[in-house]
Design a protein around this motif. Structure first.
Motif, PDB file in Angstrom:
ATOM      1  N   ALA A   1       3.735 -13.309   4.253  1.00 32.78           N
ATOM      2  CA  ALA A   1       3.000 -12.079   3.949  1.00 32.78           C
ATOM      3  C   ALA A   1       3.867 -11.211   3.047  1.00 32.78           C
ATOM      4  N   LEU A   2       3.255 -10.616   2.032  1.00 28.03           N
ATOM      5  CA  LEU A   2       3.988  -9.811   1.054  1.00 28.03           C
ATOM      6  C   LEU A   2       3.885  -8.334   1.389  1.00 28.03           C
ATOM      7  N   VAL A   3       5.018  -7.648   1.322  1.00 30.40           N
ATOM      8  CA  VAL A   3       5.093  -6.239   1.698  1.00 30.40           C
ATOM      9  C   VAL A   3       5.574  -5.438   0.497  1.00 30.40           C
TER      10      VAL A   3
ATOM     11  N   PRO B   1       2.743   3.618  -2.801  1.00 32.69           N
ATOM     12  CA  PRO B   1       3.107   4.868  -3.487  1.00 32.69           C
ATOM     13  C   PRO B   1       2.263   6.057  -3.038  1.00 32.69           C
ATOM     14  N   ALA B   2       1.047   5.801  -2.588  1.00 34.06           N
ATOM     15  CA  ALA B   2       0.177   6.885  -2.123  1.00 34.06           C
ATOM     16  C   ALA B   2       0.459   7.240  -0.668  1.00 34.06           C
ATOM     17  N   GLY B   3       1.286   6.441   0.005  1.00 38.26           N
ATOM     18  CA  GLY B   3       1.519   6.631   1.427  1.00 38.26           C
ATOM     19  C   GLY B   3       2.613   7.601   1.773  1.00 38.26           C
TER      20      GLY B   3
ATOM     21  N   GLU C   1      11.196  -4.218  -5.107  1.00 41.58           N
ATOM     22  CA  GLU C   1      10.228  -5.252  -5.454  1.00 41.58           C
ATOM     23  C   GLU C   1       9.454  -5.677  -4.213  1.00 41.58           C
ATOM     24  N   THR C   2       8.348  -6.351  -4.447  1.00 41.98           N
ATOM     25  CA  THR C   2       7.565  -6.896  -3.337  1.00 41.98           C
ATOM     26  C   THR C   2       8.392  -7.959  -2.639  1.00 41.98           C
ATOM     27  N   GLN C   3       8.397  -7.921  -1.314  1.00 37.90           N
ATOM     28  CA  GLN C   3       9.197  -8.861  -0.530  1.00 37.90           C
ATOM     29  C   GLN C   3       8.311  -9.529   0.514  1.00 37.90           C
TER      30      GLN C   3
ATOM     31  N   ALA D   1       1.705   3.985   9.635  1.00 36.85           N
ATOM     32  CA  ALA D   1       2.044   5.294   9.083  1.00 36.85           C
ATOM     33  C   ALA D   1       1.655   5.408   7.610  1.00 36.85           C
ATOM     34  N   GLY D   2       1.194   4.318   7.010  1.00 38.07           N
ATOM     35  CA  GLY D   2       0.764   4.357   5.613  1.00 38.07           C
ATOM     36  C   GLY D   2       1.891   4.242   4.610  1.00 38.07           C
ATOM     37  N   HIS D   3       3.046   3.762   5.032  1.00 39.00           N
ATOM     38  CA  HIS D   3       4.185   3.658   4.127  1.00 39.00           C
ATOM     39  C   HIS D   3       4.206   2.370   3.318  1.00 39.00           C
ATOM     40  N   VAL D   4       3.571   1.325   3.830  1.00 36.54           N
ATOM     41  CA  VAL D   4       3.587   0.037   3.131  1.00 36.54           C
ATOM     42  C   VAL D   4       2.193  -0.566   3.071  1.00 36.54           C
ATOM     43  N   LYS D   5       2.026  -1.525   2.168  1.00 38.46           N
ATOM     44  CA  LYS D   5       0.828  -2.344   2.081  1.00 38.46           C
ATOM     45  C   LYS D   5       1.262  -3.780   2.314  1.00 38.46           C
ATOM     46  N   VAL D   6       0.430  -4.531   2.999  1.00 43.63           N
ATOM     47  CA  VAL D   6       0.726  -5.932   3.273  1.00 43.63           C
ATOM     48  C   VAL D   6      -0.406  -6.772   2.709  1.00 43.63           C
TER      49      VAL D   6
END
Length: 136
Positions: free
Chosen positions: A44-46, A50-52, A78-80, A106-111
């Motif tokens: 899964a990519l994390v 930026p909106a979070g 970078e995406t990890q 919390a809205g800090h990341v997208k997966v």
């Protein structure tokens, strides 16, 4: 120097026991990510959302722990993948999954999931190709 406690790269280690902060302490005893039901498998990519508002605060104004901040720092450049984050942060994958669940809530990341590999062709078609090659 048996049992000596030393400080290595921002972490405390005991010569015999290893890291002094146990994984269950980092996750508050939780073993599964939050209620979203998102699967954090190894590929899964994390990425930081930026909106979070990926600042130092968490949901409801609660501050993020040092492990949360470390994961955010790794995702900023970078995406990890989850596996890469676990390796870079030197944390067990289970801990990283729980921490990522907190960051996602919390809205800090997208997966996201990587693009799935193409479907394999039908076995019948492969047989016809092999027969055609033999006929040459």
């Amino acid at each position: 120097m048996s049992g000596a406690v030393r400080h290595v790269e921002g972490q405390w280690y005991d010569a015999e026991a290893g890291p002094l902060v146990r994984p269950y302490a980092m996750t508050g005893g939780r073993t599964k990510p939050g209620p979203h039901g998102v699967r954090f498998d190894l590929i899964a990519l994390v990425v930081v959302d930026p909106a979070g508002g990926a600042g130092a605060g968490g949901a409801a104004g609660s501050p993020l722990g040092p492990e949360h901040r470390a994961l955010l720092g790794l995702c900023r450049s970078e995406t990890q993948s989850v596996a890469e984050l676990a390796a870079e942060a030197d944390l067990p994958v289970g801990v990283v999954r729980v921490l990522l669940g907190d960051l996602l809530e919390a809205g800090h990341v997208k997966v996201s999931r990587p693009v799935p590999p193409a479907q394999l062709p039908d076995e019948r078609i492969l047989g016809e190709v092999i027969e055609g090659l033999r006929a040459l």
